[in-house]
Design a protein around this motif. Structure first.
Motif, PDB file in Angstrom:
ATOM      1  N   ASP A  28      45.581  43.840  42.201  1.00 30.32           N
ATOM      2  CA  ASP A  28      45.294  42.462  42.590  1.00 30.32           C
ATOM      3  C   ASP A  28      44.438  41.791  41.522  1.00 30.32           C
ATOM      4  O   ASP A  28      43.397  42.312  41.137  1.00 30.32           O
ATOM      5  N   GLY A  29      44.929  40.643  41.043  1.00 33.26           N
ATOM      6  CA  GLY A  29      44.125  39.881  40.076  1.00 33.26           C
ATOM      7  C   GLY A  29      44.024  40.532  38.717  1.00 33.26           C
ATOM      8  O   GLY A  29      42.942  40.625  38.139  1.00 33.26           O
ATOM      9  N   ASN A  80      48.258  33.134  43.502  1.00 34.35           N
ATOM     10  CA  ASN A  80      47.348  33.696  44.500  1.00 34.35           C
ATOM     11  C   ASN A  80      48.062  34.805  45.253  1.00 34.35           C
ATOM     12  O   ASN A  80      49.268  35.010  45.086  1.00 34.35           O
ATOM     13  N   SER A  81      47.308  35.501  46.067  1.00 34.39           N
ATOM     14  CA  SER A  81      47.868  36.685  46.727  1.00 34.39           C
ATOM     15  C   SER A  81      49.005  36.357  47.677  1.00 34.39           C
ATOM     16  O   SER A  81      49.966  37.106  47.773  1.00 34.39           O
ATOM     17  N   LYS A 361      42.600  43.643  51.666  1.00 38.77           N
ATOM     18  CA  LYS A 361      43.912  43.371  51.070  1.00 38.77           C
ATOM     19  C   LYS A 361      45.044  44.008  51.871  1.00 38.77           C
ATOM     20  O   LYS A 361      46.195  43.986  51.426  1.00 38.77           O
ATOM     21  N   HIS A 364      48.053  42.045  52.551  1.00 35.15           N
ATOM     22  CA  HIS A 364      48.804  41.616  51.367  1.00 35.15           C
ATOM     23  C   HIS A 364      50.064  42.463  51.181  1.00 35.15           C
ATOM     24  O   HIS A 364      51.141  41.941  50.913  1.00 35.15           O
ATOM     25  N   ASP A 430      40.466  41.818  41.446  1.00 36.02           N
ATOM     26  CA  ASP A 430      40.416  40.501  42.085  1.00 36.02           C
ATOM     27  C   ASP A 430      39.118  40.276  42.847  1.00 36.02           C
ATOM     28  O   ASP A 430      38.420  39.288  42.633  1.00 36.02           O
ATOM     29  N   ASP A 471      49.613  40.700  41.202  1.00 36.66           N
ATOM     30  CA  ASP A 471      50.068  39.510  41.933  1.00 36.66           C
ATOM     31  C   ASP A 471      49.706  38.205  41.254  1.00 36.66           C
ATOM     32  O   ASP A 471      50.297  37.165  41.541  1.00 36.66           O
ATOM     33  N   HIS A 472      48.712  38.225  40.386  1.00 37.59           N
ATOM     34  CA  HIS A 472      48.263  37.037  39.643  1.00 37.59           C
ATOM     35  C   HIS A 472      47.106  37.479  38.779  1.00 37.59           C
ATOM     36  O   HIS A 472      46.593  38.586  38.939  1.00 37.59           O
TER      37      HIS A 472
HETATM   38 MN   LIG Z   1      45.570  38.523  44.904  1.00 32.90          MN
END
Ligand SMILES: [Mn+2]
Ligand SMILES: O=C(O)[C@@H](CO)OP(=O)(O)O
Ligand SMILES: [Mn+2]
Length: 559
Positions: A28-29, A80-81, A361, A364, A430, A471-472
């Protein structure tokens, strides 16, 4: 096959076998940016992720994770997630909440819908309350949408309006809350000139008040409830601007964590508790951090905290946040209809799936992955494991979070032979990146890298395949920059820490002993995005993706 001709059955891939265990790892991130001292991924020791990068261009590439590639309104919208995991799981690009609300407001359709007509019934005698994140971040909400809604509702009969603001500093710069409150105050003053009784009634920082997610800490929602519904908070002010400016002076305070406050009149009485007969709209379009409040507002049976008083209200979400729970039942804009996700297809084709993350998360890789749908498609073929997150802390104090625990659960699932797909989200880069603490974010990135290694080692043992992606962006850039890419200094000559996500692309790496000889990334999908990953993964499970999915990133060359 049903009478419509639709079938869940996927065609066999002509060249790729079934039955390989796939580890599907989402960092994530974790974006890709030029290496400098504000790129925590570059600064951190990340030997595993570095070694994957050596596989470029055949086994490592970048994909787009922001803007139109993930269904956001413009190329200036960071990823974003929600949109990232939706794209990863659904394999197609859906116009997302931000965009759907924009067009409903632009065409005025929002005011013709069932949701608006429902809340409108309260305008004559009751108050309209708007609750949500106040910034232009565009991840959960946007202030310009709030402004349009205020205008539209007041033109359609709302006579008394109360806004309950949640300050941001996570999708936008810390300290920007003051400016957003000022903007909103100006708008409300203009409404007052027109004879509408409009005010900010309460507030608090998003991470401390209301916007918890996945039931990590109901206290967060309770603090909001007390201020918004009961009109009670430890801090009382005459104006929201005064509130935000004053509370920001608490040592180590930031917009994200402002304590709850209520606005009171000259006699010290809260100006806007929520009462019987009122209308309430939660203005965030994004689901995860509004679901808990939606439950508190909507459910008759509720035992997460003592609501003390449950007003009889007409409540609508900006969107419906959970399609499976139909929550909330009334909403102003229909959510994207994310159907036929890869998870649902794969379950129908016998693929057994294990998904895991820690609480913050967890949804997610389950809820977002499955198109904002809670629960299993088929409990016999799926197992979702949630590792409890720490609560009540900012994650820079525990930057390793539960990365190892997640990886070990995934490792065990891989080695068990019970699953074909083992999917995880590693939150570190993230969640710690959002704190703006550069040193801690470096530790976080290293921890995520070590977790990746644990899972890749397990894949080596079982002859499986790994797909590692993100994811980003977030941790790869921790400073606000000018157009030339140089760190932007504030008036005191200080750099401005970037707590938000970024516009950067993210890596996708494939490998493992189970990967068929000759599999490599195609060169003819240069603009590939997160939505292309689903077809890629379906191929690696031995299936062709449905024809309307975004194309696969891989090809199999004979050699
Ligand atoms: Mn995310
Ligand atoms: O914390 C969140 O809610 C968002 C940022 O607003 O981050 P992510 O999209 O990674 O969940
Ligand atoms: Mn984030």
């Amino acid at each position: 096959m049903g009478s419509s001709g639709f079938s869940w059955k996927l065609k066999d891939h002509p060249k790729l076998p079934k039955g390989k265990t796939i580890a599907l790892i989402v960092l994530d991130g974790w974006g890709e940016a030029k290496p400098d001292k504000y790129n925590c991924i570059h600064v951190a020791e990340t030997p595993t992720m570095d070694s994957l990068k050596n596989g470029a261009p055949e086994k490592w590439r970048l994909v787009r994770a922001h803007g139109k590639a993930v269904g956001l309104p413009t190329e200036d919208d960071m990823g974003n997630s929600e949109v990232g995991h939706n794209a990863l799981g659904a394999g197609r690009i859906f116009a997302q909440g931000a965009k759907l609300v924009d067009s409903a407001l632009e065409t005025g359709k929002i005011y013709d819908g069932e949701g608006f007509n429902y809340i409108k019934e309260s305008f004559e005698k009751g108050t309209l309350h708007l609750i949500g994140l106040l910034s232009d971040g565009g991840v959960h909400s946007r202030i310009d949408q709030l402004q349009l809604l205020l205008k539209g509702a007041s033109e359609r009969g709302a006579k008394r309006i109360r806004v309950h603001v949640l300050t941001d500093g996570r999708d936008v710069l810390d300290g920007s809350s003051v400016g957003f409150v000022e903007t909103l105050e100006n708008d409300l003053a203009k409404l007052r000139e027109k004879g509408i009784d409009a005010q900010i009634a309460s507030g608090g920082g998003r991470m401390h008040v209301t916007m918890d997610r996945y039931e990590n800490d109901w206290e967060v929602v309770k603090r909001g409830w007390d201020a918004q519904v009961l009109g009670e908070a430890p801090h009382k002010f005459k104006s929201a601007l005064e509130a935000v400016k004053t509370l920001r002076q608490i040592p180590n305070m930031s917009d994200q964590y402002l304590p709850p406050f209520v606005i009171v009149d000259d006699s010290g009485k809260a100006v806007g508790p929520i009462n019987d007969g009122d209308a309430v709209v939660t203005i965030n379009f994004r689901a995860d951090r509004m679901v808990m409040l939606a439950k508190a507002l909507e459910y008759a049976d509720f035992d997460k905290f003592d609501r003390v008083r449950v007003p009889k209200i007409r409540y609508a979400g900006m969107l419906q946040y959970d399609g499976e729970l139909k929550l909330p039942s009334k909403y102003l804009v229909s959510p994207p209809e994310i159907d036929r996700t890869s998870g649902e297809y794969l379950v129908h084709n016998g693929v057994r799936t294990f998904a895991c993350s820690e609480t913050v998360k967890f949804g997610h890789v389950t809820f977002f992955w499955n198109g904002n749908r809670s629960g299993y498609f088929n409990a016999e073929k799926e197992e979702y494991v949630e590792i409890p997150s720490d609560s009540g802390i900012t994650f820079n104090v525990q930057p390793k979070m539960k990365a190892v625990e997640i990886a070990e659960k995934a490792r065990d699932a891989i080695l068990s032979g019970k699953f074909d797909q083992v999917r995880v989200n590693l939150p570190n880069s993230d969640m710690v990146g959002h704190t703006g603490d550069i040193e801690a974010t470096v530790v976080a990135c290293k921890a995520a890298d070590q977790a990746v290694k644990i899972m890749i080692d397990a894949i080596e043992k079982v002859g499986g395949i790994y797909v590692v992606t993100a994811d980003h962006g977030n941790a790869e850039d921790m400073v606000k920059r000018n157009k030339k890419g140089e760190p932007l200094l504030d008036k005191n000559g200080q750099i401005q820490i970037l707590t938000s996500h970024t516009l950067e692309p993210v890596p996708v790496a494939i490998g493992g002993p189970g990967l068929t000889q000759g599999v490599r990334f195609r060169k003819d999908v240069p603009d590939g995005g997160l939505a292309n990953v689903a077809a890629t993964v379906m191929n690696l499970h031995g299936f062709e993706a449905p024809s309307d999915y975004e194309t696969t990133l891989i090809e199999v060359v004979d050699n």
